[in-house]
Design an enzyme around this catalytic site. Structure first.
Site, PDB file in Angstrom:
ATOM      1  N   HIS A  88       0.820  -1.208   0.000  1.00  0.00           N
ATOM      2  CA  HIS A  88       0.000   0.000   0.000  1.00  0.00           C
ATOM      3  C   HIS A  88       0.857   1.262   0.000  1.00  0.00           C
ATOM      4  O   HIS A  88       0.556   2.234  -0.716  1.00  0.00           O
ATOM      5  CB  HIS A  88      -0.911   0.010   1.229  1.00  0.00           C
ATOM      6  CG  HIS A  88      -2.082  -0.902   1.125  1.00  0.00           C
ATOM      7  ND1 HIS A  88      -3.034  -1.031   2.120  1.00  0.00           N
ATOM      8  CD2 HIS A  88      -2.479  -1.754   0.134  1.00  0.00           C
ATOM      9  CE1 HIS A  88      -3.947  -1.901   1.755  1.00  0.00           C
ATOM     10  NE2 HIS A  88      -3.637  -2.365   0.557  1.00  0.00           N
ATOM     11  N   TYR A  98      -9.508   4.127   3.163  1.00  0.00           N
ATOM     12  CA  TYR A  98     -10.108   3.020   3.905  1.00  0.00           C
ATOM     13  C   TYR A  98     -11.587   3.266   4.178  1.00  0.00           C
ATOM     14  O   TYR A  98     -12.367   2.321   4.310  1.00  0.00           O
ATOM     15  CB  TYR A  98      -9.347   2.786   5.209  1.00  0.00           C
ATOM     16  CG  TYR A  98      -8.011   2.101   4.998  1.00  0.00           C
ATOM     17  CD1 TYR A  98      -7.922   0.715   4.980  1.00  0.00           C
ATOM     18  CD2 TYR A  98      -6.859   2.839   4.793  1.00  0.00           C
ATOM     19  CE1 TYR A  98      -6.709   0.082   4.775  1.00  0.00           C
ATOM     20  CE2 TYR A  98      -5.629   2.214   4.584  1.00  0.00           C
ATOM     21  CZ  TYR A  98      -5.569   0.832   4.574  1.00  0.00           C
ATOM     22  OH  TYR A  98      -4.363   0.218   4.355  1.00  0.00           O
ATOM     23  N   GLU A 140       1.443   1.843   7.782  1.00  0.00           N
ATOM     24  CA  GLU A 140       1.736   2.675   6.605  1.00  0.00           C
ATOM     25  C   GLU A 140       2.251   4.054   7.017  1.00  0.00           C
ATOM     26  O   GLU A 140       3.171   4.598   6.387  1.00  0.00           O
ATOM     27  CB  GLU A 140       0.483   2.778   5.729  1.00  0.00           C
ATOM     28  CG  GLU A 140       0.179   1.480   4.997  1.00  0.00           C
ATOM     29  CD  GLU A 140      -1.285   1.297   4.654  1.00  0.00           C
ATOM     30  OE1 GLU A 140      -2.027   2.311   4.614  1.00  0.00           O
ATOM     31  OE2 GLU A 140      -1.708   0.144   4.439  1.00  0.00           O
ATOM     32  N   GLN A 207       5.057  -3.252  -9.460  1.00  0.00           N
ATOM     33  CA  GLN A 207       6.220  -3.252  -8.568  1.00  0.00           C
ATOM     34  C   GLN A 207       7.364  -4.065  -9.182  1.00  0.00           C
ATOM     35  O   GLN A 207       7.134  -5.140  -9.753  1.00  0.00           O
ATOM     36  CB  GLN A 207       5.860  -3.853  -7.202  1.00  0.00           C
ATOM     37  CG  GLN A 207       5.009  -2.954  -6.324  1.00  0.00           C
ATOM     38  CD  GLN A 207       3.560  -2.909  -6.744  1.00  0.00           C
ATOM     39  OE1 GLN A 207       2.988  -3.907  -7.166  1.00  0.00           O
ATOM     40  NE2 GLN A 207       2.941  -1.735  -6.637  1.00  0.00           N
ATOM     41  N   SER A 209      11.532  -5.275  -8.165  1.00  0.00           N
ATOM     42  CA  SER A 209      12.595  -5.315  -7.162  1.00  0.00           C
ATOM     43  C   SER A 209      13.814  -4.537  -7.635  1.00  0.00           C
ATOM     44  O   SER A 209      14.171  -4.574  -8.819  1.00  0.00           O
ATOM     45  CB  SER A 209      13.011  -6.767  -6.887  1.00  0.00           C
ATOM     46  OG  SER A 209      11.950  -7.492  -6.304  1.00  0.00           O
ATOM     47  N   GLY A 276      11.956 -14.063 -10.147  1.00  0.00           N
ATOM     48  CA  GLY A 276      12.034 -13.977  -8.690  1.00  0.00           C
ATOM     49  C   GLY A 276      13.448 -13.883  -8.144  1.00  0.00           C
ATOM     50  O   GLY A 276      13.640 -13.640  -6.948  1.00  0.00           O
ATOM     51  N   THR A 278      15.456 -11.483  -8.739  1.00  0.00           N
ATOM     52  CA  THR A 278      15.913 -10.097  -8.679  1.00  0.00           C
ATOM     53  C   THR A 278      16.151  -9.561  -7.267  1.00  0.00           C
ATOM     54  O   THR A 278      17.178  -8.915  -7.038  1.00  0.00           O
ATOM     55  CB  THR A 278      14.966  -9.171  -9.465  1.00  0.00           C
ATOM     56  OG1 THR A 278      13.611  -9.414  -9.060  1.00  0.00           O
ATOM     57  CG2 THR A 278      15.106  -9.410 -10.961  1.00  0.00           C
ATOM     58  N   GLY A 393       2.744  -9.481  -7.420  1.00  0.00           N
ATOM     59  CA  GLY A 393       1.317  -9.499  -7.677  1.00  0.00           C
ATOM     60  C   GLY A 393       0.561  -9.816  -6.399  1.00  0.00           C
ATOM     61  O   GLY A 393       1.128  -9.842  -5.308  1.00  0.00           O
ATOM     62  N   PRO A 394      -0.746 -10.077  -6.490  1.00  0.00           N
ATOM     63  CA  PRO A 394      -1.549 -10.352  -5.309  1.00  0.00           C
ATOM     64  C   PRO A 394      -1.022 -11.575  -4.542  1.00  0.00           C
ATOM     65  O   PRO A 394      -0.603 -12.560  -5.144  1.00  0.00           O
ATOM     66  CB  PRO A 394      -2.948 -10.620  -5.872  1.00  0.00           C
ATOM     67  CG  PRO A 394      -2.953  -9.943  -7.199  1.00  0.00           C
ATOM     68  CD  PRO A 394      -1.557 -10.067  -7.720  1.00  0.00           C
TER      69      PRO A 394
END
Length: 401
Positions: A88, A98, A140, A207, A209, A276, A278, A393-394
């Site tokens: 987030h 929220y 956060e 996103q 890395s 993966g 990275t 990802g999720p």
């Protein structure tokens, strides 16, 4: 902690909510995007929405959090909350959002469950939601403070200094702040969000890395192009491969992510598959710079040596450590190279590897790969608390438990 009255109500209604949570999540997103279409265009990953993986991740996290509250009331799932909060923060999520989520989520709950949502049930699940939301908001806020930015103000303009084609499907980009300011500090293993404007005007975010050394003045990341096949083609990765060149500008977030080294001298195992690898390149650079002397086992699985992004760096960085070994498995072996020693044929298999007592393991790759490696590590005596993972990802781990 959930109140005593709400605990009893949530425990009684959890089976019904759990059975319907997928439908609730699906309706929630439809209501949310109907009311706030810009959120789908400029914040949420449209590919994950189309595939349903974001819905599964939301459903899994809600069910896991509620279950934790009623079964283990004295503890909090901080690992799960930390992973969500880091994601987030990299997106610039703020506390008022929220409230928006609450409005549409509870409208979806009421519509899906109907008369089963009594005033008592609504109040209990409202308490669950705000316990989770307020925990995320607090984490956060700390993450924003650590970066020295106002809540949500994570975006800055960067310049692409160079582009390298690592494999036919992976390109690496070296970037620097466009205003010439020092690059924000990051911890080995963290990622940044990258926002691009697509032809239809949407500003989609993904996103990636960071792969370089945390001590370097520059930053670099690698992008694997997601080709259509089992799922939709990756619109952001395809756009970056097709259009991003040296000299271009790019909106990049401050670095976040909780898959980081904690300064331990314990033996380490870094297991990856595909792109993966990275975050572990940055970890290996950091370990070498710190003079890490305990054993480090580097494990990687890929389709072939040619598909293994940054393979030369993977090997070279492993070689910089005092006590490190690399073990690569490929579905298709390299011509002329025996399928043993550092390179093996087939899926990653830890049965022949020695895993030192007290090893801390870090995993990154497709979920089936990480589940398989985790099972093997548990069988070798690695403590569950010492196995950490990152997903691109999720996060569907909890959704599929």
């Amino acid at each position: 902690m959930l109140s005593e009255t709400s605990t009893a109500t949530v425990r009684a209604t959890l089976p019904a909510v759990g059975a319907a949570v997928g439908d609730i999540a699906d309706l929630f997103y439809r209501k949310l995007f109907d009311a706030h279409p810009k959120l789908l265009r400029d914040l949420f990953n449209r590919g994950n929405q189309a595939s349903g993986t974001q819905r599964q991740a939301l459903a899994g996290s809600i069910a896991a959090f509620a279950t934790q509250l009623v079964e283990h009331p004295d503890t909090r799932p901080d690992v799960m909350l930390g992973r969500i909060a880091n994601k987030h923060a990299s997106l610039g999520v703020t506390a008022p959002q929220y409230e928006i989520v609450h409005t549409h989520l509870f409208a979806a709950i009421a519509e899906v469950l109907g008369d089963a949502v009594t005033p008592e049930a609504a109040a209990a699940w409202d308490e669950v939601y705000w316990l989770m939301a307020n925990a995320l908001i607090a984490i956060e806020e700390r993450l924003y403070a650590q970066q020295g930015v106002a809540a949500g103000d994570v975006w800055h303009e960067w310049t692409v200094d160079s582009r390298t084609e690592d494999t036919p499907d992976v390109a690496s980009f070296r970037i620097s702040p466009a205003d010439g300011a020092p690059a924000p500090a990051f911890r080995a293993g963290q990622y940044v969000s990258v926002q691009v404007e697509l032809p239809d005007g949407a500003r989609q975010i993904r996103q990636y890395s960071l792969t370089g050394s945390p001590s370097s003045a520059l930053r670099s990341f690698s992008v694997k192009r997601v080709r259509g096949g089992d799922g939709p083609e990756g619109e952001v990765s395809t756009h970056l491969h097709a259009h991003l060149r040296a000299g271009d500008r790019l909106r990049v977030s401050a670095p976040y992510g909780d898959l980081v080294l904690d300064g331990t001298d314990a033996p380490l195992l870094l297991a990856s598959a595909g792109i993966g690898c990275t975050p572990f390149l940055s970890m290996l650079e950091h370990l070498a710079a710190q003079g890490h002397t305990s054993p480090v086992t580097v494990v990687h699985g890929d389709r072939s040596p040619a598909a293994h992004a940054l393979r030369a760096d993977h090997l070279a960085l492993t070689g910089k450590l005092a006590d490190a070994t690399a073990h690569f498995w490929y579905g298709t072996p390299e011509p002329g190279r025996p399928a043993h020693g550092t390179h093996r044929t087939g899926q990653v298999d830890l049965s022949g590897l020695t895993v030192a007592p007290g090893t801390r393991a870090y995993l990154c790759g497709p979920l089936p790969f990480m589940r398989a490696v985790r099972t093997q590590l548990l069988g070798k005596g690695v403590a569950a608390a010492d196995i950490h993972y990152e997903v691109f990802g999720p996060d569907l781990w909890l959704a599929q438990d």
